[in-house]
Design an enzyme around this catalytic site. Structure first.
Site, PDB file in Angstrom:
ATOM      1  N   GLU A 284       0.762  -1.247   0.000  1.00 60.12           N
ATOM      2  CA  GLU A 284       0.000   0.000   0.000  1.00 60.12           C
ATOM      3  C   GLU A 284       0.796   1.301   0.000  1.00 60.12           C
ATOM      4  O   GLU A 284       0.690   2.124   0.927  1.00 60.12           O
ATOM      5  CB  GLU A 284      -0.977   0.006   1.180  1.00 60.12           C
ATOM      6  CG  GLU A 284      -2.061  -1.041   1.054  1.00 60.12           C
ATOM      7  CD  GLU A 284      -3.180  -0.887   2.071  1.00 60.12           C
ATOM      8  OE1 GLU A 284      -3.029  -0.100   3.034  1.00 60.12           O
ATOM      9  OE2 GLU A 284      -4.211  -1.553   1.901  1.00 60.12           O
TER      10      GLU A 284
ATOM     11  N   GLU B 140      -6.035  -7.833  -0.805  1.00 59.38           N
ATOM     12  CA  GLU B 140      -6.804  -7.446   0.372  1.00 59.38           C
ATOM     13  C   GLU B 140      -8.220  -7.090  -0.047  1.00 59.38           C
ATOM     14  O   GLU B 140      -8.431  -6.248  -0.920  1.00 59.38           O
ATOM     15  CB  GLU B 140      -6.183  -6.242   1.099  1.00 59.38           C
ATOM     16  CG  GLU B 140      -4.970  -6.569   1.947  1.00 59.38           C
ATOM     17  CD  GLU B 140      -4.559  -5.419   2.862  1.00 59.38           C
ATOM     18  OE1 GLU B 140      -5.449  -4.607   3.243  1.00 59.38           O
ATOM     19  OE2 GLU B 140      -3.370  -5.322   3.195  1.00 59.38           O
TER      20      GLU B 140
END
Length: 390
Positions: free
Chosen positions: A177, A289
Site C-alpha cells: 500500500e 486485500e
C-alpha cells in the site's frame, strides 16, 4: 472408475475456463508490536518473536489447506526487522529474524504445498513504523536525507530473491500500500526491485503495487497524493521474465478503508476502469486485500466481487484480509472497532460467540474458493499445474 472419470472431466472443464489460479487468506502478525502512541521511532524493534509478533500458526495453515482447500497465503513482515535501521535497508539481514520468516514460508510452501506472497508491510516507507501508515520516510525520496534509496530497496529485493530463487512457490509482493507520494517514484522503486529479482536468478511471480494504497477503485484517478494516476505511469513497468502482475486492494465499505461494518461499494462497478486498463495494457492483477463484516449485507458484496474476478481473466488470484496468530478477539477489518474476531480458524468474538472465521470465511468466502487451483509449478501470471485438491 466412473468417479475418477467424472473428476477428470470436471478438472478438464475447469482448466478450460479457470482464471483464478490462487485463492486464500492474508496472514497478519509479522508486522505487529511496533505501535507507539507518541510516534517514538524504534518502538518494538526488533521485538520478541512469538510475543510481539509472529508470522503464522501452523495449525491454522493446516486448516486452510487441508479443510478449506486454499493454496495461497500472504505473509506480512516489517522491513525494519529484516533489515535493522542501524545497518539500513539493503542486503544485510537480521539472520535470526530472517530464520523465523523463512520457517513460516517453508511450512506453507514445502510442508503444505501452497504458495506464499512475501509481503513487506511498509507502505513504501522505511525507518519508523511506529504509527504506520503515516510514519517512516518514503523509499527513494531524494528530498529526505533519512530516506532509504531506490537502490537500497533493489538491494533488499535482490538479496531476498537470491535466498528464495529455488522455491518456486513464493510470490514477491514488492510492498504494501504505497500512498501519498509521486507515482513516478513508485514506478522507479517497482522497476528497480523487479530488475534486482530477475538479476538474482529468480523467475517467480512478482506483484507490484500502485499509488493510493494500491486501490483498484482509484487506479485511474489523479488527485493530491495520488498523482499521476497509477494508470498513467505503471503501464511502463517491464519484466524480462514477463511474470509480473499488479497488486490490488479493494474494500467494500463507504470509504474503501476496510474499517467499517457496512458494505456499500460495488466491487464490479469500482473495478471496471482498472479492468479495462489491465486488458488494454495486457496486464494481470491479484486482489490481495478485500473483506467484509458478518452483517447480512456484506455477503452479497463479497460474492459479487469474487464472481467478478472469476469472470474476468485479468484477475488471477486473491487473498482475504485477514487471519493471523495474534488477533485474538480483535477484528482486522470491517468491524467499526468492534471485537468480532478474525479469519483465524477458531477465532471468537469478545462475547465468546464465533468469530469472523465462522461468520465470514465459512459462511461467505469459502463457497467462493475455486475447486481447481494451482498446486504445482512455478508461480506465474499464466497459472499452470491446475489440480483439484481432494
Amino acid at each position: 472408475m466412473l468417479f475418477k472419470s467424472l473428476v477428470m472431466a470436471a478438472l478438464l472443464a475447469a482448466q478450460a475456463t479457470a482464471t483464478i489460479y490462487y485463492a486464500g487468506v492474508a496472514e497478519s502478525g509479522g508486522e505487529f508490536g511496533v505501535y507507539s502512541s507518541s510516534k517514538t521511532p524504534g518502538t518494538g524493534l526488533p521485538g520478541t518473536f512469538g510475543v510481539d509478533y509472529k508470522f503464522i500458526n501452523e495449525s491454522a495453515i493446516d486448516v486452510y489447506v487441508d479443510q478449506n482447500k486454499v493454496n495461497l497465503f500472504r505473509v506480512a513482515f516489517l522491513l525494519e526487522r529484516m533489515c535493522p535501521v542501524a545497518t539500513g535497508l539493503g542486503a544485510t539481514f537480521n539472520e535470526t529474524h530472517y530464520g523465523f520468516f523463512a520457517d513460516a514460508i517453508d511450512y506453507i510452501t514445502t510442508t503444505k504445498g501452497a504458495y506464499a506472497i512475501l509481503d513487506p508491510h511498509n507502505y513504501m516507507r522505511y525507518n519508523d513504523p511506529s504509527q504506520q501508515p503515516s510514519t517512516g520516510s518514503i523509499i527513494g525520496d531524494t528530498t529526505d536525507s533519512t530516506a532509504a534509496t531506490t537502490a537500497q530497496f533493489a538491494e533488499f529485493w535482490g538479496e531476498l530473491a537470491r535466498r528464495l530463487k529455488d522455491n518456486e512457490k513464493v510470490i514477491f509482493g514488492l510492498n504494501n500500500e504505497p500512498h501519498d507520494m509521486d507515482t513516478n517514484l513508485i514506478l522507479a522503486n517497482d522497476q528497480a526491485a523487479i530488475n534486482a529479482i530477475r538479476a538474482a536468478g529468480a523467475n517467480q511471480l512478482i506483484i507490484a503495487p500502485g499509488n493510493g494504497y494500491t486501490g483498484g477503485h482509484s487506479w485511474t484517478q489523479d488527485y493530491a497524493g495520488n498523482s499521476p494516476a497509477s494508470s498513467a505511469v505503471l503501464g511502463n513497468l517491464t519484466d524480462p521474465a514477463n511474470n509480473t502482475a499488479f497488486d490490488i486492494h479493494e474494500y467494500l465499505d463507504s470509504d474503501f478503508s476496510g474499517g467499517h461494518a457496512n458494505c456499500s461499494q460495488s466491487g464490479p462497478t469500482n473495478l471496471a476502469p482498472l479492468t479495462a486498463w489491465l486488458k488494454s495494457n495486457s496486464f494481470k492483477a491479484m486482489i490481495t486485500e478485500f473483506g467484509g463484516s458478518n452483517s447480512t449485507g456484506c455477503a452479497g458484496y463479497i460474492t459479487e466481487l469474487a464472481n467478478y474476478m472469476a469472470q474476468n481473466e485479468e484477475y488471477i488470484g486473491w487473498t482475504a484480509w485477514a487471519a493471523g496468530p495474534l488477533w485474538g478477539t480483535n477484528s482486522p477489518c470491517c468491524g467499526d472497532g468492534n471485537a468480532w474476531g478474525s479469519l483465524e480458524p477458531g477465532s471468537v468474538a469478545a462475547d465468546g460467540s464465533p468469530g469472523f472465521y465462522t461468520t465470514v470465511w465459512e459462511r461467505d468466502i469459502q463457497p467462493l474458493v475455486p475447486r481447481v487451483l494451482q498446486w504445482s509449478g512455478v508461480s506465474s501470471v499464466q497459472g499452470g499445474g491446475l489440480t483439484m485438491k481432494m
